[in-house]
Design a protein around this motif. Structure first.
Motif, PDB file in Angstrom:
ATOM      1  N   ARG A 115       0.013   4.854  -1.011  1.00 57.68           N
ATOM      2  CA  ARG A 115      -1.410   5.221  -0.464  1.00 57.68           C
ATOM      3  C   ARG A 115      -0.823   5.536   1.194  1.00 57.68           C
ATOM      4  N   GLU A 170      -4.503   3.187   8.140  1.00 61.34           N
ATOM      5  CA  GLU A 170      -5.217   3.560   7.823  1.00 61.34           C
ATOM      6  C   GLU A 170      -6.434   4.848   7.979  1.00 61.34           C
ATOM      7  N   SER A 226      -1.114   7.396   6.341  1.00 56.39           N
ATOM      8  CA  SER A 226      -2.056   7.868   5.332  1.00 56.39           C
ATOM      9  C   SER A 226      -2.254   9.017   4.425  1.00 56.39           C
ATOM     10  N   ARG A 227      -2.035   8.662   3.331  1.00 54.80           N
ATOM     11  CA  ARG A 227      -2.418  10.400   2.202  1.00 54.80           C
ATOM     12  C   ARG A 227      -3.362  10.584   2.449  1.00 54.80           C
ATOM     13  N   HIS A 228      -4.590   9.662   2.440  1.00 53.61           N
ATOM     14  CA  HIS A 228      -5.857   9.569   2.474  1.00 53.61           C
ATOM     15  C   HIS A 228      -6.152   8.958   3.782  1.00 53.61           C
ATOM     16  N   ASN A 247       0.372  -1.339  -0.412  1.00 58.86           N
ATOM     17  CA  ASN A 247      -0.077  -0.001  -0.068  1.00 58.86           C
ATOM     18  C   ASN A 247       1.177   1.361   0.364  1.00 58.86           C
TER      19      ASN A 247
END
Length: 189
Positions: free
Chosen positions: A91, A155, A161-163, A88
């Motif tokens: 992200r 998450e 997390s970028r988002h 991941n």
């Protein structure tokens, strides 16, 4: 790559072929003395015996073998979380690596608390429950809970997390129907 790893371990004074035998005494001392400190804080008088890898309080004693030291779980968690971060990586922020590196330290700390709890259960309540029930079950539960919380943090926190997703769980009708089955599986494990 493997040759470099073995050479590095050998330079550090560790026997790469018998790594468990060379690392276990140091891990035992950290784990046993950490658990002994917790037990002293709780009012017990623990005895640590490095010669037999033993820890005892109030007539209840255990041998802390290699599998009890937590390095297998910490290594497994490190590998699983590193794979998750790599998979991941688009992200996640680079700070996610900090959580990966912190994983073994967190699990070692929790393992020390697990050994202390095992000793309290064995000395104060039931040696059978401590050795045959709590011992391995608590180790697996600790591993799964810490890994789950780490993935949740990766998450849902903007630090990693970028988002990031919402901290409020989305419990639509389909997910609510799965909840009892997930709880049943978790309890059976």
């Amino acid at each position: 790559m493997g040759t470099l790893l073995f050479a590095g371990l050998a330079l550090a004074g560790l026997d790469p072929v018998h790594l468990e035998r060379t690392v276990m005494p140091a891990l035992f001392l950290v784990t046993a003395h950490g658990a002994a400190s917790v037990l002293e804080w709780l009012g017990y008088r623990p005895l640590v015996d490095p010669a037999s890898s033993g820890l005892s309080i109030d007539g209840f004693g255990v041998e802390i073998g290699a599998p009890c030291l937590g390095y297998e779980g910490a290594t497994l968690a490190l590998l699983v979380l590193a794979a998750y971060v790599w998979w991941n990586r688009a992200r996640l922020r680079p700070t996610a690596l900090l959580l990966v590196l912190a994983m073994p330290v967190v699990l070692y700390g929790i393992n020390i608390l697990r050994i202390a709890a095992l000793m309290v259960i064995g000395a104060s309540w039931s040696p059978d429950v401590a050795v045959h029930g709590f011992h391995s079950a608590a180790g697996w539960v600790n591993l799964f809970v810490v890994l789950g919380l780490a993935v949740l943090a990766l998450e849902r926190l903007a630090l990693f997390s970028r988002h990031p997703t919402s901290l409020v769980p989305d419990l639509d009708a389909c997910k609510v129907q799965l909840l009892p089955q997930v709880v049943l599986i978790a309890v059976s494990m």
